[in-house]
Design a protein around this motif. Structure first.
Motif, PDB file in Angstrom:
ATOM      1  N   ASP A   1     -20.945 -22.708  15.892  1.00 49.07           N
ATOM      2  CA  ASP A   1     -21.184 -23.551  14.711  1.00 49.07           C
ATOM      3  C   ASP A   1     -20.732 -22.860  13.424  1.00 49.07           C
ATOM      4  O   ASP A   1     -20.424 -23.521  12.430  1.00 49.07           O
ATOM      5  N   HIS A   2     -20.755 -21.539  13.472  1.00 48.72           N
ATOM      6  CA  HIS A   2     -20.350 -20.781  12.273  1.00 48.72           C
ATOM      7  C   HIS A   2     -18.935 -20.218  12.413  1.00 48.72           C
ATOM      8  O   HIS A   2     -18.599 -19.219  11.762  1.00 48.72           O
ATOM      9  N   HIS A   3     -18.138 -20.845  13.277  1.00 49.94           N
ATOM     10  CA  HIS A   3     -16.716 -20.479  13.417  1.00 49.94           C
ATOM     11  C   HIS A   3     -16.517 -19.081  13.959  1.00 49.94           C
ATOM     12  O   HIS A   3     -15.531 -18.412  13.638  1.00 49.94           O
ATOM     13  N   ILE A   4     -17.474 -18.616  14.757  1.00 48.88           N
ATOM     14  CA  ILE A   4     -17.342 -17.276  15.341  1.00 48.88           C
ATOM     15  C   ILE A   4     -17.085 -17.446  16.822  1.00 48.88           C
ATOM     16  O   ILE A   4     -17.908 -18.021  17.540  1.00 48.88           O
ATOM     17  N   SER A   5     -15.916 -16.967  17.279  1.00 46.68           N
ATOM     18  CA  SER A   5     -15.672 -17.114  18.703  1.00 46.68           C
ATOM     19  C   SER A   5     -15.829 -15.774  19.415  1.00 46.68           C
ATOM     20  O   SER A   5     -15.641 -14.714  18.827  1.00 46.68           O
ATOM     21  N   ILE A   6     -16.201 -15.887  20.682  1.00 48.15           N
ATOM     22  CA  ILE A   6     -16.575 -14.709  21.455  1.00 48.15           C
ATOM     23  C   ILE A   6     -15.382 -14.202  22.236  1.00 48.15           C
ATOM     24  O   ILE A   6     -14.683 -14.963  22.895  1.00 48.15           O
ATOM     25  N   GLN A   7     -15.162 -12.905  22.145  1.00 51.39           N
ATOM     26  CA  GLN A   7     -14.026 -12.310  22.854  1.00 51.39           C
ATOM     27  C   GLN A   7     -14.459 -11.791  24.218  1.00 51.39           C
ATOM     28  O   GLN A   7     -13.738 -11.926  25.196  1.00 51.39           O
ATOM     29  N   SER A   8     -15.622 -11.184  24.282  1.00 49.95           N
ATOM     30  CA  SER A   8     -16.114 -10.706  25.572  1.00 49.95           C
ATOM     31  C   SER A   8     -17.629 -10.585  25.511  1.00 49.95           C
ATOM     32  O   SER A   8     -18.229 -10.605  24.445  1.00 49.95           O
ATOM     33  N   MET A   9     -18.207 -10.495  26.689  1.00 47.81           N
ATOM     34  CA  MET A   9     -19.663 -10.463  26.767  1.00 47.81           C
ATOM     35  C   MET A   9     -20.053  -9.533  27.892  1.00 47.81           C
ATOM     36  O   MET A   9     -19.406  -9.493  28.930  1.00 47.81           O
ATOM     37  N   ILE A  10     -21.080  -8.740  27.678  1.00 53.55           N
ATOM     38  CA  ILE A  10     -21.691  -8.046  28.812  1.00 53.55           C
ATOM     39  C   ILE A  10     -23.190  -8.307  28.768  1.00 53.55           C
ATOM     40  O   ILE A  10     -23.792  -8.382  27.700  1.00 53.55           O
ATOM     41  N   GLN A  11     -23.739  -8.519  29.938  1.00 54.99           N
ATOM     42  CA  GLN A  11     -25.189  -8.694  30.007  1.00 54.99           C
ATOM     43  C   GLN A  11     -25.699  -7.531  30.852  1.00 54.99           C
ATOM     44  O   GLN A  11     -25.716  -7.607  32.080  1.00 54.99           O
ATOM     45  N   PRO A  12     -26.078  -6.445  30.174  1.00 52.24           N
ATOM     46  CA  PRO A  12     -26.396  -5.214  30.914  1.00 52.24           C
ATOM     47  C   PRO A  12     -27.632  -5.393  31.767  1.00 52.24           C
ATOM     48  O   PRO A  12     -28.424  -6.310  31.557  1.00 52.24           O
ATOM     49  N   GLU A  13     -27.784  -4.477  32.707  1.00 52.89           N
ATOM     50  CA  GLU A  13     -28.888  -4.549  33.658  1.00 52.89           C
ATOM     51  C   GLU A  13     -30.247  -4.251  33.016  1.00 52.89           C
ATOM     52  O   GLU A  13     -31.264  -4.739  33.462  1.00 52.89           O
ATOM     53  N   ARG A  14     -30.208  -3.413  31.973  1.00 55.73           N
ATOM     54  CA  ARG A  14     -31.485  -2.926  31.435  1.00 55.73           C
ATOM     55  C   ARG A  14     -32.392  -4.058  30.957  1.00 55.73           C
ATOM     56  O   ARG A  14     -32.030  -4.841  30.097  1.00 55.73           O
ATOM     57  N   HIS A  15     -33.587  -4.088  31.457  1.00 53.63           N
ATOM     58  CA  HIS A  15     -34.563  -5.086  31.018  1.00 53.63           C
ATOM     59  C   HIS A  15     -35.763  -4.365  30.439  1.00 53.63           C
ATOM     60  O   HIS A  15     -36.158  -3.320  30.930  1.00 53.63           O
ATOM     61  N   GLU A  16     -36.315  -4.913  29.400  1.00 55.25           N
ATOM     62  CA  GLU A  16     -37.567  -4.368  28.874  1.00 55.25           C
ATOM     63  C   GLU A  16     -38.575  -5.494  28.918  1.00 55.25           C
ATOM     64  O   GLU A  16     -38.413  -6.493  28.205  1.00 55.25           O
ATOM     65  N   ALA A  17     -39.576  -5.309  29.739  1.00 53.71           N
ATOM     66  CA  ALA A  17     -40.602  -6.352  29.907  1.00 53.71           C
ATOM     67  C   ALA A  17     -39.906  -7.672  30.168  1.00 53.71           C
ATOM     68  O   ALA A  17     -39.080  -7.801  31.074  1.00 53.71           O
ATOM     69  N   ASP A  18     -40.133  -8.629  29.337  1.00 54.48           N
ATOM     70  CA  ASP A  18     -39.605  -9.965  29.548  1.00 54.48           C
ATOM     71  C   ASP A  18     -38.257 -10.168  28.833  1.00 54.48           C
ATOM     72  O   ASP A  18     -37.676 -11.239  28.895  1.00 54.48           O
ATOM     73  N   CYS A  19     -37.786  -9.137  28.128  1.00 58.28           N
ATOM     74  CA  CYS A  19     -36.600  -9.303  27.276  1.00 58.28           C
ATOM     75  C   CYS A  19     -35.319  -8.857  27.978  1.00 58.28           C
ATOM     76  O   CYS A  19     -35.320  -7.863  28.699  1.00 58.28           O
ATOM     77  N   VAL A  20     -34.225  -9.578  27.714  1.00 55.39           N
ATOM     78  CA  VAL A  20     -32.933  -9.177  28.252  1.00 55.39           C
ATOM     79  C   VAL A  20     -31.951  -8.958  27.103  1.00 55.39           C
ATOM     80  O   VAL A  20     -31.980  -9.692  26.115  1.00 55.39           O
ATOM     81  N   PRO A  21     -31.126  -7.939  27.257  1.00 54.12           N
ATOM     82  CA  PRO A  21     -30.103  -7.742  26.230  1.00 54.12           C
ATOM     83  C   PRO A  21     -28.879  -8.608  26.506  1.00 54.12           C
ATOM     84  O   PRO A  21     -28.518  -8.832  27.665  1.00 54.12           O
ATOM     85  N   ILE A  22     -28.281  -9.095  25.446  1.00 56.09           N
ATOM     86  CA  ILE A  22     -26.990  -9.799  25.550  1.00 56.09           C
ATOM     87  C   ILE A  22     -26.064  -9.146  24.525  1.00 56.09           C
ATOM     88  O   ILE A  22     -26.424  -9.053  23.347  1.00 56.09           O
ATOM     89  N   VAL A  23     -24.929  -8.682  24.995  1.00 57.72           N
ATOM     90  CA  VAL A  23     -24.023  -7.971  24.104  1.00 57.72           C
ATOM     91  C   VAL A  23     -22.705  -8.732  24.024  1.00 57.72           C
ATOM     92  O   VAL A  23     -22.080  -9.003  25.048  1.00 57.72           O
ATOM     93  N   LEU A  24     -22.307  -9.080  22.810  1.00 56.24           N
ATOM     94  CA  LEU A  24     -21.093  -9.866  22.599  1.00 56.24           C
ATOM     95  C   LEU A  24     -20.124  -9.135  21.699  1.00 56.24           C
ATOM     96  O   LEU A  24     -20.533  -8.422  20.782  1.00 56.24           O
ATOM     97  N   MET A  25     -18.868  -9.343  21.958  1.00 54.51           N
ATOM     98  CA  MET A  25     -17.824  -8.886  21.042  1.00 54.51           C
ATOM     99  C   MET A  25     -17.149 -10.141  20.513  1.00 54.51           C
ATOM    100  O   MET A  25     -16.714 -10.994  21.288  1.00 54.51           O
TER     101      MET A  25
END
Lengths: 437, 437
Positions: free
Chosen positions: A377-401
């Motif tokens: 919506d803000h004109h930002i397009s994603i080049q790559s994504m990694i969703q690492p294994e590390r979990h903390e409690a109920d939270c998951v990391p999402i990493v985007l470039m």
């Protein structure tokens, strides 16, 4: 004709001691290159009793600055006090007394440079400050002289040894910032109060000076964007590595013709770039000129001896002018005063960059879609994504470039995502630089 | 006061065209930094009809060198003819006419520098040659000026783009020398007659100049050891890689106080060293001074534009001297003539190095013992050994890395091993450098 260059020293700390060392150890070399000896007539410091490990005739030590800056036989004053005051008042007084000045004081030159330059030009004396940027590495002189026929498009640097040491250790050992900072302090690579270094202020002083020199413009230091490394997390360094990047505190100066960029922030750069390989307390500057192309200057960015080397290079340059009767041979900022521009600094909101974004969300279906949707919506397009294994409690990391995007758009999008009910922690942003000259 | 710096150009080839380009494209920048415009009054070349892609007023072109070197209004002559003659005669005549000189001619300066310097000092004019070494990279000025307070222990360089391009391609693709040379010629990275480049002569000219500048001594070019890259085999590059090294044509200058080393030969250097990562047509110089420590200067080592950048840096330096009435401000070789030493160059037989030795022997029991025994008899001890899988008919390769040994001992041992009845092919030797500043 003068048969010696007579100098006085303000500040007998680490670098001052280095200057005394090089004057003693290499007196022969200096004289052979310069054509006359350099005589140190006076050293002023509040403390004239501590043993610095160098032999100095007691008569040249004084606690009275006046004995240096008003000494009738002194041609040149080296200012190594640091900080704004009283260094500035002493410098201006020395200049008013017709003394040339060599200083390592980046803060003073970056913030009060205009005033000092105006005073020096009026008095017909030189002010040189090679030691203020990149320690012993020749950077300022090459910009003003050897590379002077170039129009520079960018100047990039790793300019603070403390930050680079900390980031290198964090990268190599996966350690957290606080632990490495403590270690750096024990080793003498970080000050007891490291704020100026780790918050990027020292680096900003240096890139303000380099940008001014390269682009022939005044740089309003208050407009320089500064972000330090104290919020960098080991996990982001590790994700960066997975994506082929290293995180450096990069100083960035770019010339767009009608405006310039001058900014300092943690930056992800491709791991195979030479700048990414500048490790530990070393510094490097990459200058890109329209004729010379990219040129990298690399070496010891700090320390007693390298900094003393730079100070003495300036002393010898002014010494040569004195010996052959030249005055104001090279303009202090490399560009004749009447030609110096006042280019505006592009506001951060307008810069275009790639971004590394690290989100932490509740582990729910559709999370990525919501984040990606908001970015889109803000004109930002994603080049790559990694969703690492590390979990903390109920939270998951999402990493985007992201692809190239406008900072203002990214800030807006992140604000919205922050407010999502699925967001566990404010998103983290690290700018990514591919356009490295 | 003069209101312009008037120059003339000898040689309108590639670099000459670059100089015209930078003078036209960056006239504003040059004037703003220098304080006066640079005016190109005359260009002499045998060919004044070919279109070089730059606009030049026909009136400034001439085939008559005299119109440049004897022009009453020309302050400074740029010599871009190259080679020894007629460049040398033209230069000496220009100097005799009181013209300052800027040249990119490494061969001339390395071999006939003394004569040119003596003539210039007598005439009171400057001779500058930043473009002779490392293309656009500021190297010579930093040695003479910013780093002038240092005693240099070594200067190391990758100084020839043609050789470095060829070695990089051989390393990356496992190709053989002859094939890559051909490709380099097609791409314009190697001359039709590449002898001067690939046999190391060009590199030797440059390291002779750098050693002279760094160590404050005359360098007798005839004493410089020169070995090129034409005998480097793809298999040795591959073995080097297995052992953690890269092969570069390294220019080496070292100062032992009472004598110096000045040599050029293919050299194995640790793959993780910054110099090993200087690839393709790029150049780099590592200077090590007692105060500044190791300092690397890296950039475009050749080409029209970078070389023109270096030429113009020199023109501006001399222009500044002219504008403020300074004469002979910096000694031509960085050191006052009366202080210049004549340090002898250490004969190759006496140098101490590690060695990579590649033997080919008949596949018999006891082969390694015989070779190792012979080396041991000559005080050469082995650091590591690989016996690669590759077999050719009845012959097996044996690859050794020695500890530090004396060249004369290695030469003697190899001569003896050559004569062994089990030796299939003369042993190959590549020097290994760990002491990289």
């Amino acid at each position: 004709m003068k048969n010696s260059i007579n100098i006085g020293l303000l500040g007998f700390g680490t670098i001052g001691t280095g200057v005394v060392r090089v004057l003693q150890k290499n007196a022969d070399v200096i004289q052979q290159r310069l054509g006359a000896p350099v005589q140190l007539l006076k050293i002023a410091d509040l403390d004239i009793t501590t043993d610095r490990g160098v032999q100095v005739a007691p008569a040249i030590l004084t606690t009275n600055v006046e004995e240096v800056i008003s000494h009738p036989d002194i041609d040149l004053v080296i200012e190594l006090i640091g900080g704004y005051e009283p260094a500035k008042s002493f410098l201006l007084k020395a200049i008013a007394n017709g003394k040339h000045v060599v200083t390592a004081n980046k803060a003073l030159m970056a913030v009060h440079g205009q005033e000092i330059i105006a005073a020096a030009n009026q008095a017909g004396v030189s002010v040189m400050f090679e030691a203020a940027v990149g320690g012993g590495i020749p950077v300022i002189s090459p910009i003003k002289e050897s590379l002077g026929a170039n129009r520079f498009s960018s100047v990039l640097g790793i300019l603070n040894g403390t930050c680079n040491y900390i980031l290198t250790k964090m990268t190599d050992h996966g350690s957290e910032f606080a632990a490495v900072l403590k270690e750096a302090q024990q080793l003498g690579y970080a000050e007891a109060d490291p704020t100026f270094d780790i918050e990027g202020v020292d680096t900003a002083h240096k890139i303000a000076l380099l940008s001014s020199l390269c682009f022939g413009t005044r740089v309003d230091f208050n407009q320089v964007y500064i972000e330090g490394i104290s919020n960098i997390d080991a996990v982001d360094i590790s994700f960066a590595k997975q994506m082929g990047y290293k995180i450096k505190l990069l100083a960035i100066g770019k010339n767009h013709g009608d405006q310039i960029e001058v900014r300092v922030h943690p930056t992800m750069i491709p791991a195979e770039d030479q700048l990414a390989e500048v490790d530990g307390v070393f510094n490097a500057v990459r200058l890109t000129g329209d004729f010379v192309g990219p040129t990298l200057l690399y070496g010891s960015g700090a320390g007693m001896d390298p900094t003393a080397s730079a100070v003495m290079g300036d002393v010898m340059a002014i010494g040569r002018d004195i010996l052959c009767g030249a005055r104001l041979r090279v303009p202090i900022m490399g560009c004749c005063e009447e030609a110096v521009q006042s280019l505006p600094i592009q506001p951060m909101s307008e810069i275009i960059s790639h971004y590394y974004l690290h989100f932490k969300s509740l582990d729910r279906p559709g999370v990525l879609a919501r984040i990606a949707g908001c970015l889109g919506d803000h004109h930002i397009s994603i080049q790559s994504m990694i969703q690492p294994e590390r979990h903390e409690a109920d939270c998951v990391p999402i990493v985007l470039m992201t692809h190239a995007a406008k900072e203002a758009d990214v800030v807006k999008a992140l604000k919205e995502i922050e407010a999502f009910d699925i967001t566990c922690q404010n998103p983290r942003l690290i700018r990514v630089e591919h356009d490295l000259g």
